[in-house]
Design a protein around this motif. Sequence first.
Motif, PDB file in Angstrom:
ATOM      1  N   THR A 321       0.838  -1.206   0.000  1.00  0.00           N
ATOM      2  CA  THR A 321       0.000   0.000   0.000  1.00  0.00           C
ATOM      3  C   THR A 321       0.871   1.253   0.000  1.00  0.00           C
ATOM      4  O   THR A 321       1.766   1.398   0.858  1.00  0.00           O
ATOM      5  CB  THR A 321      -0.939  -0.006   1.230  1.00  0.00           C
ATOM      6  N   TYR A 322       0.590   2.134  -0.932  1.00  0.00           N
ATOM      7  CA  TYR A 322       1.417   3.333  -1.086  1.00  0.00           C
ATOM      8  C   TYR A 322       1.146   4.342   0.038  1.00  0.00           C
ATOM      9  O   TYR A 322       0.005   4.529   0.473  1.00  0.00           O
ATOM     10  CB  TYR A 322       1.147   3.972  -2.457  1.00  0.00           C
ATOM     11  N   ILE A 323       2.207   4.994   0.464  1.00  0.00           N
ATOM     12  CA  ILE A 323       2.151   5.882   1.624  1.00  0.00           C
ATOM     13  C   ILE A 323       1.081   6.970   1.513  1.00  0.00           C
ATOM     14  O   ILE A 323       0.395   7.272   2.497  1.00  0.00           O
ATOM     15  CB  ILE A 323       3.558   6.490   1.917  1.00  0.00           C
ATOM     16  N   ASP A 324       0.904   7.562   0.319  1.00  0.00           N
ATOM     17  CA  ASP A 324      -0.083   8.653   0.208  1.00  0.00           C
ATOM     18  C   ASP A 324      -1.506   8.157   0.488  1.00  0.00           C
ATOM     19  O   ASP A 324      -2.334   8.893   1.031  1.00  0.00           O
ATOM     20  CB  ASP A 324      -0.033   9.288  -1.188  1.00  0.00           C
ATOM     21  N   ASP A 325      -1.770   6.906   0.085  1.00  0.00           N
ATOM     22  CA  ASP A 325      -3.091   6.335   0.383  1.00  0.00           C
ATOM     23  C   ASP A 325      -3.252   6.135   1.889  1.00  0.00           C
ATOM     24  O   ASP A 325      -4.315   6.402   2.450  1.00  0.00           O
ATOM     25  CB  ASP A 325      -3.263   5.005  -0.372  1.00  0.00           C
ATOM     26  N   ILE A 326      -2.179   5.670   2.520  1.00  0.00           N
ATOM     27  CA  ILE A 326      -2.221   5.470   3.983  1.00  0.00           C
ATOM     28  C   ILE A 326      -2.447   6.804   4.702  1.00  0.00           C
ATOM     29  O   ILE A 326      -3.224   6.889   5.653  1.00  0.00           O
ATOM     30  CB  ILE A 326      -0.910   4.790   4.461  1.00  0.00           C
ATOM     31  N   VAL A 327      -1.777   7.845   4.231  1.00  0.00           N
ATOM     32  CA  VAL A 327      -1.936   9.172   4.865  1.00  0.00           C
ATOM     33  C   VAL A 327      -3.402   9.613   4.768  1.00  0.00           C
ATOM     34  O   VAL A 327      -3.987  10.081   5.748  1.00  0.00           O
ATOM     35  CB  VAL A 327      -1.001  10.217   4.206  1.00  0.00           C
ATOM     36  N   ASN A 357      -9.215  -1.794   8.158  1.00  0.00           N
ATOM     37  CA  ASN A 357      -8.123  -2.173   7.258  1.00  0.00           C
ATOM     38  C   ASN A 357      -7.753  -0.971   6.400  1.00  0.00           C
ATOM     39  O   ASN A 357      -8.643  -0.291   5.878  1.00  0.00           O
ATOM     40  CB  ASN A 357      -8.602  -3.257   6.278  1.00  0.00           C
ATOM     41  N   LEU A 358      -6.452  -0.717   6.245  1.00  0.00           N
ATOM     42  CA  LEU A 358      -5.999   0.248   5.234  1.00  0.00           C
ATOM     43  C   LEU A 358      -5.022  -0.493   4.331  1.00  0.00           C
ATOM     44  O   LEU A 358      -3.842  -0.649   4.658  1.00  0.00           O
ATOM     45  CB  LEU A 358      -5.321   1.464   5.868  1.00  0.00           C
ATOM     46  N   GLY A 359      -5.526  -1.001   3.218  1.00  0.00           N
ATOM     47  CA  GLY A 359      -4.690  -1.749   2.275  1.00  0.00           C
ATOM     48  C   GLY A 359      -4.898  -1.221   0.876  1.00  0.00           C
ATOM     49  O   GLY A 359      -5.553  -0.191   0.673  1.00  0.00           O
ATOM     50  N   ASN A 360      -4.367  -1.958  -0.109  1.00  0.00           N
ATOM     51  CA  ASN A 360      -4.465  -1.504  -1.496  1.00  0.00           C
ATOM     52  C   ASN A 360      -5.495  -2.309  -2.287  1.00  0.00           C
ATOM     53  O   ASN A 360      -5.821  -1.949  -3.404  1.00  0.00           O
ATOM     54  CB  ASN A 360      -3.086  -1.599  -2.155  1.00  0.00           C
ATOM     55  N   THR A 361      -5.927  -3.414  -1.699  1.00  0.00           N
ATOM     56  CA  THR A 361      -6.920  -4.343  -2.289  1.00  0.00           C
ATOM     57  C   THR A 361      -6.425  -5.048  -3.566  1.00  0.00           C
ATOM     58  O   THR A 361      -7.232  -5.531  -4.346  1.00  0.00           O
ATOM     59  CB  THR A 361      -8.282  -3.642  -2.591  1.00  0.00           C
ATOM     60  N   ALA A 362      -5.114  -5.081  -3.779  1.00  0.00           N
ATOM     61  CA  ALA A 362      -4.585  -5.734  -4.987  1.00  0.00           C
ATOM     62  C   ALA A 362      -3.237  -6.385  -4.683  1.00  0.00           C
ATOM     63  O   ALA A 362      -2.184  -5.787  -4.924  1.00  0.00           O
ATOM     64  CB  ALA A 362      -4.427  -4.696  -6.100  1.00  0.00           C
ATOM     65  N   PHE A 408     -15.098   6.804   5.899  1.00  0.00           N
ATOM     66  CA  PHE A 408     -14.370   8.054   5.607  1.00  0.00           C
ATOM     67  C   PHE A 408     -13.817   8.093   4.175  1.00  0.00           C
ATOM     68  O   PHE A 408     -12.832   8.764   3.893  1.00  0.00           O
ATOM     69  CB  PHE A 408     -13.284   8.377   6.652  1.00  0.00           C
ATOM     70  N   GLY A 409     -14.498   7.381   3.291  1.00  0.00           N
ATOM     71  CA  GLY A 409     -14.193   7.491   1.859  1.00  0.00           C
ATOM     72  C   GLY A 409     -12.809   7.009   1.460  1.00  0.00           C
ATOM     73  O   GLY A 409     -12.273   7.430   0.424  1.00  0.00           O
ATOM     74  N   TYR A 410     -12.226   6.094   2.233  1.00  0.00           N
ATOM     75  CA  TYR A 410     -10.883   5.597   1.910  1.00  0.00           C
ATOM     76  C   TYR A 410     -10.909   4.803   0.598  1.00  0.00           C
ATOM     77  O   TYR A 410     -11.653   3.834   0.449  1.00  0.00           O
ATOM     78  CB  TYR A 410     -10.352   4.705   3.046  1.00  0.00           C
ATOM     79  N   LYS A 411     -10.072   5.236  -0.346  1.00  0.00           N
ATOM     80  CA  LYS A 411     -10.021   4.566  -1.644  1.00  0.00           C
ATOM     81  C   LYS A 411      -8.591   4.644  -2.162  1.00  0.00           C
ATOM     82  O   LYS A 411      -8.149   5.708  -2.610  1.00  0.00           O
ATOM     83  CB  LYS A 411     -10.971   5.293  -2.601  1.00  0.00           C
ATOM     84  N   PRO A 412      -7.829   3.550  -2.095  1.00  0.00           N
ATOM     85  CA  PRO A 412      -6.446   3.609  -2.571  1.00  0.00           C
ATOM     86  C   PRO A 412      -6.377   3.859  -4.064  1.00  0.00           C
ATOM     87  O   PRO A 412      -7.208   3.332  -4.816  1.00  0.00           O
ATOM     88  CB  PRO A 412      -5.900   2.222  -2.226  1.00  0.00           C
ATOM     89  N   THR A 413      -5.407   4.671  -4.491  1.00  0.00           N
ATOM     90  CA  THR A 413      -5.372   5.034  -5.921  1.00  0.00           C
ATOM     91  C   THR A 413      -4.015   4.763  -6.579  1.00  0.00           C
ATOM     92  O   THR A 413      -3.852   5.043  -7.760  1.00  0.00           O
ATOM     93  CB  THR A 413      -5.675   6.543  -6.092  1.00  0.00           C
ATOM     94  N   THR A 418       3.464   2.309 -10.024  1.00  0.00           N
ATOM     95  CA  THR A 418       3.507   3.779  -9.892  1.00  0.00           C
ATOM     96  C   THR A 418       4.189   4.176  -8.576  1.00  0.00           C
ATOM     97  O   THR A 418       5.032   5.083  -8.546  1.00  0.00           O
ATOM     98  CB  THR A 418       2.064   4.344  -9.926  1.00  0.00           C
ATOM     99  N   GLY A 419       3.816   3.506  -7.517  1.00  0.00           N
ATOM    100  CA  GLY A 419       4.372   3.832  -6.198  1.00  0.00           C
ATOM    101  C   GLY A 419       5.862   3.546  -6.123  1.00  0.00           C
ATOM    102  O   GLY A 419       6.642   4.328  -5.567  1.00  0.00           O
ATOM    103  N   LEU A 420       6.273   2.414  -6.717  1.00  0.00           N
ATOM    104  CA  LEU A 420       7.702   2.066  -6.666  1.00  0.00           C
ATOM    105  C   LEU A 420       8.530   3.031  -7.511  1.00  0.00           C
ATOM    106  O   LEU A 420       9.688   3.318  -7.200  1.00  0.00           O
ATOM    107  CB  LEU A 420       7.920   0.630  -7.142  1.00  0.00           C
ATOM    108  N   ARG A 421       7.934   3.546  -8.579  1.00  0.00           N
ATOM    109  CA  ARG A 421       8.631   4.552  -9.400  1.00  0.00           C
ATOM    110  C   ARG A 421       8.939   5.792  -8.539  1.00  0.00           C
ATOM    111  O   ARG A 421      10.034   6.330  -8.560  1.00  0.00           O
ATOM    112  CB  ARG A 421       7.758   4.926 -10.594  1.00  0.00           C
ATOM    113  N   LYS A 422       7.962   6.211  -7.772  1.00  0.00           N
ATOM    114  CA  LYS A 422       8.149   7.377  -6.896  1.00  0.00           C
ATOM    115  C   LYS A 422       9.194   7.061  -5.825  1.00  0.00           C
ATOM    116  O   LYS A 422      10.014   7.899  -5.453  1.00  0.00           O
ATOM    117  CB  LYS A 422       6.828   7.794  -6.238  1.00  0.00           C
TER     118      LYS A 422
END
Length: 445
Positions: A321-327, A357-362, A408-413, A418-422
């Motif tokens: 799960t990418y950090i920005d989604d977790i934030v 749960n705060l994950g990426n679902t993938a 609270f509308g949590y939706k990983p994007t 993409t995340g590893l590139r960053k």
Amino acid sequence: MGSSPPDTSKTTKLERYNSYIRRVNSTKLLQASSKLLFRVTLLVALVLILFFTLNYPPISDNPHHIHATNNLFSSAFYGSGAGWEKQVRHSSTPRRPNGFSVLVTGAAGFVGTHCSLALKKRGDGVLGLDNFNSYYDPSLKRARQKLLEKHQIFVVEGDINDSELLHKLFDIVPFSHILHLAAQAGVRYAMQNPLSYVNSNVAGFVTLLEVAKSADPQPAIVWASSSSVYGLNTEVPFSEGHRTDQPASLYAATKKAGEEIAHTYNHIYGLSLTGLRFFTVYGPWGRPDMAYFFFTKDILQRKSINVYVTQEGKEVARDFTYIDDIVKGCVGALDTAEKSTGSGGKKRAPAQLRVYNLGNTAPVTVAKLVGILESLLNVKAKKHVIKMPRNGDVPYTHANVSLAYRDFGYKPTTDLATGLRKFAKWYTSYYGIESRVKKEIQSDD
Ligand SMILES: O=C(O)[C@H]1O[C@H](OP(=O)(O)OP(=O)(O)OC[C@H]2O[C@@H](n3ccc(=O)[nH]c3=O)[C@H](O)[C@@H]2O)[C@H](O)[C@@H](O)[C@H]1O
């Protein structure tokens, strides 16, 4: 020790006697001072030995984990006096109407730094707390601290087990929220230093809750649990209602203990508590003890990496799960946290108690993760495929996040590529190795 007898030839009897007494006294004084000096030196030496023994436990043999410190003397590092209090107050003061005043524990950590910056950016007051232990390279924590300071976020150097310090902070600031991220992280390191998990994740959490329950007003608390609490659960995707009573590691067991402890403090004292089960968080400013981070380092250094497969030879996968989604998830949880209901250590009414749960679902296999890194870094990895050692790892994680989405509308994007590139962009720039990696990483925003 001998002193010479009085000389009778030139002086009166009384003078000679007095002079003799003076000499005997000064000899005795000298002897007494030497004894005192010896004892003081011995005492200082003992104190120093005790200090270094407690503060510097043995170095682990894992190259990624050096050691975690108890920081029993951390309070020696926090300041006091008007200047220090002013910094604490200034950092915690919100700059927007109805803004929060948040104490972020583990602020110089990976998730702590990103969350602190996000909260500050929108006008909340943020005070950081971190013990800067050496579980992984403390210079990375210091660099994160510098980044926070640049954004007017003050990080108090201290431990969550230091209740005197915590009380002091609550005496200065009426925090509306605590974002509790300080922890002993890492699944596999628990085999090497089990007590550091109990010290931070159990004792430290209880110390913090004890202070929070007696604060007036009581803050609402959002804290980091872990996907690892699902342990040997085989139902997928993992949902909050699934079994979490079969942890596979001590790390998981202490996080699960945290969830039960949260229940108790909510039940007795009316503390509002929200636990967030993070799923393998990664990204810029990440943790060097995590696989994606040290794989990057080892691949660039042409060293071999261990790629785990299950005992049955199946691929291992994680819901990275990418950090920005977790934030976004952390901020969403803070925004929807209700007020605690107690005061003066007494519960007035039932209070909110949540777990998400705060994950990426993938989920992505570790082999795929390595493939993405190879392509980004333009280096072929030397893969050593081995059966997962029995060290607390689980074969597979996959989050169902519908509860966090509903509340609270949590939706990983961000997908893993993409995340590893960053991450790779940050990594190569932070460690000054731009020239060796693909140009396109550097040009990516
Ligand atoms: O979600 C969590 O709650 C946890 O997430 C993270 O744990 P993990 O998901 O285990 O991440 P990480 O160690 O990066 O291993 C990733 C993958 O690489 C595999 N792995 C690992 C090491 C190795 O040498 N080889 C390998 O294949 C390994 O088997 C795994 O499949 C946090 O560290 C932890 O603090 C906690 O927050």
